[in-house]
Design a protein around this motif. Structure first.
Motif, PDB file in Angstrom:
ATOM      1  N   GLN A 323       0.831  -1.200   0.000  1.00 51.11           N
ATOM      2  CA  GLN A 323       0.000   0.000   0.000  1.00 51.11           C
ATOM      3  C   GLN A 323       0.861   1.244   0.000  1.00 51.11           C
ATOM      4  N   ASP A 324       0.332   2.294  -0.607  1.00 48.70           N
ATOM      5  CA  ASP A 324       0.974   3.590  -0.530  1.00 48.70           C
ATOM      6  C   ASP A 324       0.617   4.227   0.804  1.00 48.70           C
ATOM      7  N   GLY A 325       1.633   4.616   1.546  1.00 49.76           N
ATOM      8  CA  GLY A 325       1.391   5.129   2.892  1.00 49.76           C
ATOM      9  C   GLY A 325       0.663   6.454   2.929  1.00 49.76           C
ATOM     10  N   LEU A 326       0.732   7.241   1.864  1.00 50.67           N
ATOM     11  CA  LEU A 326       0.109   8.570   1.868  1.00 50.67           C
ATOM     12  C   LEU A 326      -1.357   8.511   1.477  1.00 50.67           C
ATOM     13  N   THR A 327      -1.686   7.799   0.401  1.00 50.13           N
ATOM     14  CA  THR A 327      -3.052   7.819  -0.128  1.00 50.13           C
ATOM     15  C   THR A 327      -3.862   6.585   0.235  1.00 50.13           C
ATOM     16  N   GLY A 328      -3.214   5.519   0.693  1.00 51.81           N
ATOM     17  CA  GLY A 328      -3.931   4.283   0.961  1.00 51.81           C
ATOM     18  C   GLY A 328      -4.209   3.453  -0.280  1.00 51.81           C
ATOM     19  N   LEU A 329      -3.812   3.928  -1.458  1.00 53.06           N
ATOM     20  CA  LEU A 329      -3.959   3.152  -2.687  1.00 53.06           C
ATOM     21  C   LEU A 329      -2.889   2.056  -2.737  1.00 53.06           C
ATOM     22  N   ALA A 330      -3.036   1.186  -3.709  1.00 53.63           N
ATOM     23  CA  ALA A 330      -1.980   0.210  -3.930  1.00 53.63           C
ATOM     24  C   ALA A 330      -0.708   0.932  -4.368  1.00 53.63           C
ATOM     25  N   ASN A 331       0.438   0.314  -4.123  1.00 54.21           N
ATOM     26  CA  ASN A 331       1.694   0.926  -4.551  1.00 54.21           C
ATOM     27  C   ASN A 331       2.162   0.304  -5.862  1.00 54.21           C
ATOM     28  N   GLU A 373      -1.635  16.761   1.039  1.00 60.26           N
ATOM     29  CA  GLU A 373      -3.087  16.777   1.216  1.00 60.26           C
ATOM     30  C   GLU A 373      -3.802  16.753  -0.132  1.00 60.26           C
ATOM     31  N   VAL A 374      -3.228  17.422  -1.106  1.00 66.36           N
ATOM     32  CA  VAL A 374      -3.813  17.369  -2.447  1.00 66.36           C
ATOM     33  C   VAL A 374      -3.733  15.945  -2.992  1.00 66.36           C
ATOM     34  N   LEU A 375      -2.606  15.279  -2.789  1.00 64.99           N
ATOM     35  CA  LEU A 375      -2.455  13.901  -3.266  1.00 64.99           C
ATOM     36  C   LEU A 375      -3.441  12.964  -2.570  1.00 64.99           C
ATOM     37  N   ARG A 376      -3.712  13.187  -1.290  1.00 63.32           N
ATOM     38  CA  ARG A 376      -4.708  12.359  -0.603  1.00 63.32           C
ATOM     39  C   ARG A 376      -6.080  12.535  -1.241  1.00 63.32           C
ATOM     40  N   GLU A 377      -6.415  13.764  -1.560  1.00 57.51           N
ATOM     41  CA  GLU A 377      -7.710  14.010  -2.196  1.00 57.51           C
ATOM     42  C   GLU A 377      -7.780  13.350  -3.568  1.00 57.51           C
ATOM     43  N   VAL A 378      -6.669  13.396  -4.306  1.00 61.66           N
ATOM     44  CA  VAL A 378      -6.626  12.715  -5.603  1.00 61.66           C
ATOM     45  C   VAL A 378      -6.814  11.214  -5.412  1.00 61.66           C
ATOM     46  N   GLY A 379      -6.185  10.642  -4.389  1.00 59.01           N
ATOM     47  CA  GLY A 379      -6.345   9.218  -4.115  1.00 59.01           C
ATOM     48  C   GLY A 379      -7.787   8.852  -3.818  1.00 59.01           C
ATOM     49  N   LEU A 380      -8.479   9.702  -3.054  1.00 61.34           N
ATOM     50  CA  LEU A 380      -9.890   9.441  -2.756  1.00 61.34           C
ATOM     51  C   LEU A 380     -10.735   9.481  -4.030  1.00 61.34           C
ATOM     52  N   SER A 383     -10.129   6.310  -6.025  1.00 56.17           N
ATOM     53  CA  SER A 383     -10.802   5.169  -5.403  1.00 56.17           C
ATOM     54  C   SER A 383     -12.291   5.186  -5.711  1.00 56.17           C
ATOM     55  N   ALA A 384     -12.869   6.388  -5.736  1.00 54.57           N
ATOM     56  CA  ALA A 384     -14.300   6.502  -6.010  1.00 54.57           C
ATOM     57  C   ALA A 384     -14.636   6.111  -7.445  1.00 54.57           C
ATOM     58  N   GLN A 385     -13.652   6.161  -8.345  1.00 58.49           N
ATOM     59  CA  GLN A 385     -13.896   5.850  -9.750  1.00 58.49           C
ATOM     60  C   GLN A 385     -13.668   4.379 -10.072  1.00 58.49           C
ATOM     61  N   THR A 386     -13.203   3.596  -9.090  1.00 59.44           N
ATOM     62  CA  THR A 386     -12.925   2.186  -9.370  1.00 59.44           C
ATOM     63  C   THR A 386     -14.207   1.362  -9.317  1.00 59.44           C
ATOM     64  N   VAL A 387     -14.213   0.289 -10.090  1.00 58.29           N
ATOM     65  CA  VAL A 387     -15.303  -0.691 -10.083  1.00 58.29           C
ATOM     66  C   VAL A 387     -14.665  -2.052  -9.841  1.00 58.29           C
ATOM     67  N   PRO A 388     -15.448  -3.078  -9.550  1.00 61.05           N
ATOM     68  CA  PRO A 388     -14.849  -4.412  -9.371  1.00 61.05           C
ATOM     69  C   PRO A 388     -13.978  -4.801 -10.561  1.00 61.05           C
ATOM     70  N   GLY A 389     -12.767  -5.224 -10.247  1.00 63.76           N
ATOM     71  CA  GLY A 389     -11.805  -5.550 -11.292  1.00 63.76           C
ATOM     72  C   GLY A 389     -10.769  -4.475 -11.507  1.00 63.76           C
ATOM     73  N   ASP A 390     -10.963  -3.301 -10.888  1.00 60.29           N
ATOM     74  CA  ASP A 390     -10.001  -2.199 -11.032  1.00 60.29           C
ATOM     75  C   ASP A 390      -9.030  -2.194  -9.851  1.00 60.29           C
ATOM     76  N   LEU A 391      -7.859  -1.674 -10.101  1.00 58.37           N
ATOM     77  CA  LEU A 391      -6.873  -1.476  -9.044  1.00 58.37           C
ATOM     78  C   LEU A 391      -6.236  -0.113  -9.265  1.00 58.37           C
ATOM     79  N   PHE A 400       0.135   8.376 -10.901  1.00 62.44           N
ATOM     80  CA  PHE A 400      -0.848   7.380 -10.488  1.00 62.44           C
ATOM     81  C   PHE A 400      -1.086   6.432 -11.655  1.00 62.44           C
ATOM     82  N   ALA A 401      -1.797   5.358 -11.383  1.00 64.93           N
ATOM     83  CA  ALA A 401      -2.145   4.404 -12.433  1.00 64.93           C
ATOM     84  C   ALA A 401      -3.402   3.672 -12.006  1.00 64.93           C
ATOM     85  N   MET A 402      -4.096   3.125 -13.002  1.00 63.31           N
ATOM     86  CA  MET A 402      -5.277   2.312 -12.719  1.00 63.31           C
ATOM     87  C   MET A 402      -5.277   1.126 -13.688  1.00 63.31           C
TER      88      MET A 402
END
Length: 774
Positions: A323-331, A373-380, A383-391, A400-402
């Motif tokens: 995990q990415d420690g700043l945004t909580g997304l995958a690293n 803080e801006v990067l955290r908001e971007v991470g949120l 995450s809101a744009q992901t659907v099952p099967g997305d990372l 970033f990447a998806m």
């Protein structure tokens, strides 16, 4: 050494009773054989030896019950002197009694002395000096006695006595060395035993591990307080434990441990879990079997370690590693593993490479904490744009990447990418500030054309770079053309060094004229490159390649020097040179410009440096400082491509440029879009109010010329005036002489715009179009 001396002395003392009694018997026998009455020397000799032997016995008697641990050097000297005295006594015997004795008596004396020499030398072996002195004195006495007889038959016997004495001495010394080594080995063994015992005791008292030992049935035969505490922690008593049956009942995943135990193999760091939930403990066991007669296993001995804390820490690290420690997304690691798994399974989908636009400016303006803080908001938002099967993942910095794996109908990938861009372009509110971030997206498909992870990542990055080159804030799908462009760019990067070394770069010059009179007042130097195999390489290609490869300073230095030489040959004309942002980042750039002008002998006001607003993005303060230094040198500074940058007005306030060059995109739109007319007119009025001259770039027909004249623009530049041309053709063009049409230059001053289209068809080159200017 004191302990070794004590051991050697003790060994001699142990033989003292036998040696002293042997001395007394030998003296008695000699006295009985030789006594004839009135033989006082014999009596005195016998008395001295008997007294010496009795003193030796007394010393042994007094020391028999005392365990001597150490012996001083003085004590050893005393023992040595006692041996010397005994050697003197027995050495005197043959000298006194052998020469005048009858034959049978001489044989008796010779045998007695020989035996005494061998016995005493070997008995005193652990006291080497005493042994050597004793043998030497007895040998000398025997030699003296035989020589006193004057009988030649004793001479061979003398040789035998000397050889025999040497053998005894050598044997005694060998015994002494052997004894010394043995004592030292025993001392070291004892020291190691004590150290091991001490370490084990300290280990059991203070270590976090516990030693254990059990018999063949698994019952504990060795336990410690630490071991008992281990079992108390999991709610059991040591008395109830029988290995390995206990682990089979109370430990999870203990099958490997039980199987190894059953086979009688040693094992190391075998981890088992005791208990469940928050009360669970993790132990590691190491053990070796104890073998008896016939290699039969009679027990086990080993160590138990409580690794609960380290196990929990490892679990935490494993989560953090994915995990990415700043945004909580995958690293990056998690994303690469997921993409690799999708490729291996033949899954279809898309990899989106996402890069925030101008995020560095936020960090530089508001600080890295604000940027986080801006990067955290971007991470949120991702995450809101992901659907099952997305990372969704953060790769580092503002990258970033998806990874989108196709599951049913998820919509076209370009639509999803545009939704991402729209979401990320929505203003971000952080600490009361409203910021526009924006993003660019590159898409790479996961399909049969992608064979490995590296190709997938490269494809996504190429698409992202193309999206950023196209103006940012958009999405681009990777295609074969991008791959071709990447390969061409690689070829250009490789060829750059040879091109600079072989003089393949040269300058062309495009005139700039007054808008009202069309009088030429300056030229702009434009770098050109004709490669033997790549052909004509556009500045848009080789400038960006030079910036990536680190050749931009060398290329810029070449442009400055060639432009300064041209200025010397073009009197009364200003020569403009484009400056890369990387050049301006060099602290000594103003000094380089001063040096080039001095070498060429050109006044500073004849040189104009054109910069774009991108020089302010990486180091705005440093760029402003160096621009002021350039003004102090005396050169003119122009702001190129005005109106397309990030914050033009802020930079105009920070640095008063001499000239504003209105971007060609606005000039081309003058006849098509009414708002373009308003933008250009506003720029001209603003520049005039700030005391700056304006240059209209890309003027290509009379309609555009009439429009910029009406708005009172100061200068014009474009194909309507002239195309770029080499210096020799420029001089001919300026003098009014005919110029040969080569596709690179025509004398368009003497030609109306409507006739240029016919000439263009002849030259097989369009007149109207964007001219790359770097």
């Amino acid at each position: 050494m004191a302990r070794l001396r004590a051991a050697h002395l003790t060994q001699v003392l142990r033989l003292s009773p036998a040696l002293m009694l042997a001395n007394v018997l030998a003296v008695s026998l000699t006295f009985w054989v030789l006594w004839q009455g009135g033989n006082w020397p014999l009596l005195g000799w016998a008395t001295c030896l008997v007294l010496g032997s009795l003193l030796g016995l007394r010393g042994w008697w007094l020391a028999r019950k005392r365990q001597r641990q150490q012996a001083s050097i003085r004590t050893m000297h005393r023992a040595t002197w006692h041996g010397v005295l005994m050697g003197l006594g027995w050495g005197a015997a043959p000298l006194l009694f052998f020469p005048g004795a009858p034959g049978p008596v001489q044989v008796m004396i010779a045998g007695l002395v020989t035996g005494i020499l061998a016995a005493g030398g070997l008995a005193l072996a652990t006291l080497p000096w005493a042994s050597v002195a004793f043998v030497a004195l007895v040998c000398l006495g025997a030699l003296g006695a035989m020589l006193r007889t004057g009988n030649a038959m004793f001479w061979p016997v003398c040789g035998l006595m000397v050889a025999y004495s040497f053998v005894v001495v050598a044997a005694a010394l060998a015994i002494c060395r052997q004894s010394l080594e043995l004592r030292r080995a025993r001392s070291e063994q004892e020291r190691q035993r004590q150290v091991v015992s001490l370490l084990l005791r300290d280990f059991e008292d203070n270590a976090s591990d516990a030693l254990w030992e059990c018999d063949a049935k698994g019952h504990l035969v060795r336990r410690s307080a630490r071991l008992e505490s281990f079992f108390v922690d999991v709610g059991h008593r040591v008395d109830d434990v029988r290995f390995p049956h206990w682990f089979r009942l109370y430990a999870k995943d203990a099958s490997a441990l039980v199987a190894t135990w059953a086979m009688g193999h040693w094992f190391r760091d075998m981890k088992v879990q005791i208990g469940e939930g928050e009360a669970a403990r993790w132990w590691t066991l190491s053990a070796r079997p104890i073998h008896g007669d016939g290699q039969r296993t009679v027990g086990w001995r080993g160590v138990i370690s409580d690794v609960t804390e380290s196990h929990r820490f490892e679990q935490q690290l494993r989560v953090q590693a994915e995990q990415d420690g700043l945004t909580g997304l995958a690293n990056r690691r998690s994303l690469l593993q997921a993409a690799q798994a999708a490729l291996a399974a033949g899954r279809k989908g898309w990899l989106m490479s996402i890069d925030l636009d101008h995020f560095k400016l936020i960090n530089d303006t508001f600080g890295h904490t604000f940027g986080d803080e801006v990067l955290r908001e971007v991470g949120l938002r991702l995450s809101a744009q992901t659907v099952p099967g997305d990372l969704a993942a953060r790769l580092g910095g503002d990258e970033f990447a998806m990874l989108c794996i196709c599951h049913g109908d998820q919509g076209p990938p370009m639509d999803r990418a545009q939704e991402l861009i729209d979401q990320l372009s929505t203003p971000v509110h952080v600490r009361g500030k409203r910021l526009h971030v924006g993003a660019s997206v590159g898409l790479a498909p996961l399909d049969v054309t992608v064979h490995d992870l590296e190709s997938l990542l490269v494809n996504a990055d190429l698409a992202l770079y193309d999206a950023k080159r196209a103006g940012r804030g958009r999405a681009v799908v990777y295609g074969p053309a991008l791959g071709e462009a990447s390969r061409r760019m690689s070829q250009i990067e490789v060829a750059l060094r040879d091109g600079l070394r072989n003089g393949q770069f040269h300058l062309h010059f495009q005139p700039k004229a007054e808008a009202l009179t069309l009088r030429t007042i300056g030229v702009e130097a434009l770098m050109r490159w004709n490669h033997p195999s790549l052909g004509t390489v556009s500045p848009g290609e080789f400038i960006s390649a030079a910036e990536r490869c680190g050749f931009i300073n060398e290329l810029g230095e070449l442009a400055l020097r060639e432009a300064a030489r041209a200025a010397r040959e073009l009197p009364n004309l200003t020569v403009a040179v484009n400056v890369s942002p990387l050049q301006l980042m060099e602290a000594d750039f103003p000094e380089r410009v001063r040096r080039v002008l001095a070498e060429a002998g050109v006044p500073p006001e004849r040189l104009e440096l054109e910069v774009t607003e991108s020089v302010m993005l990486d180091d705005a303060r440093g760029a402003i400082r160096r621009l002021h230094a350039l003004r102090e040198v005396g050169v003119r500074v122009a702001l190129d491509d005005f109106g397309t940058g990030y914050s033009s007005l802020a930079y105009l306030r920070a640095f008063p440029f001499h000239t504003l060059k209105i971007d060609r995109s606005f000039i081309h739109s003058l006849g098509e879009q009414s708002n373009a007319h308003a933008i250009v007119d506003t720029i001209v009025h603003m520049a005039r109010a700030l005391g700056m001259r304006t240059v209209a770039e890309g003027v290509e027909d009379d309609i555009q010329l009439a429009a910029v004249r009406k708005m009172r623009c100061d200068e014009v530049q474009g194909y309507l005036i002239s195309r770029p041309m080499p210096l020799d053709r420029l001089k001919a063009w300026l003098s009014g002489r005919p110029v040969q049409a080569t596709g690179d230059n025509v004398d368009s001053r003497l030609m109306p715009w409507w006739s240029q289209s016919a000439l263009a068809s002849f030259l097989d080159e369009p007149i109207v179009g964007s001219e790359s200017r770097r």
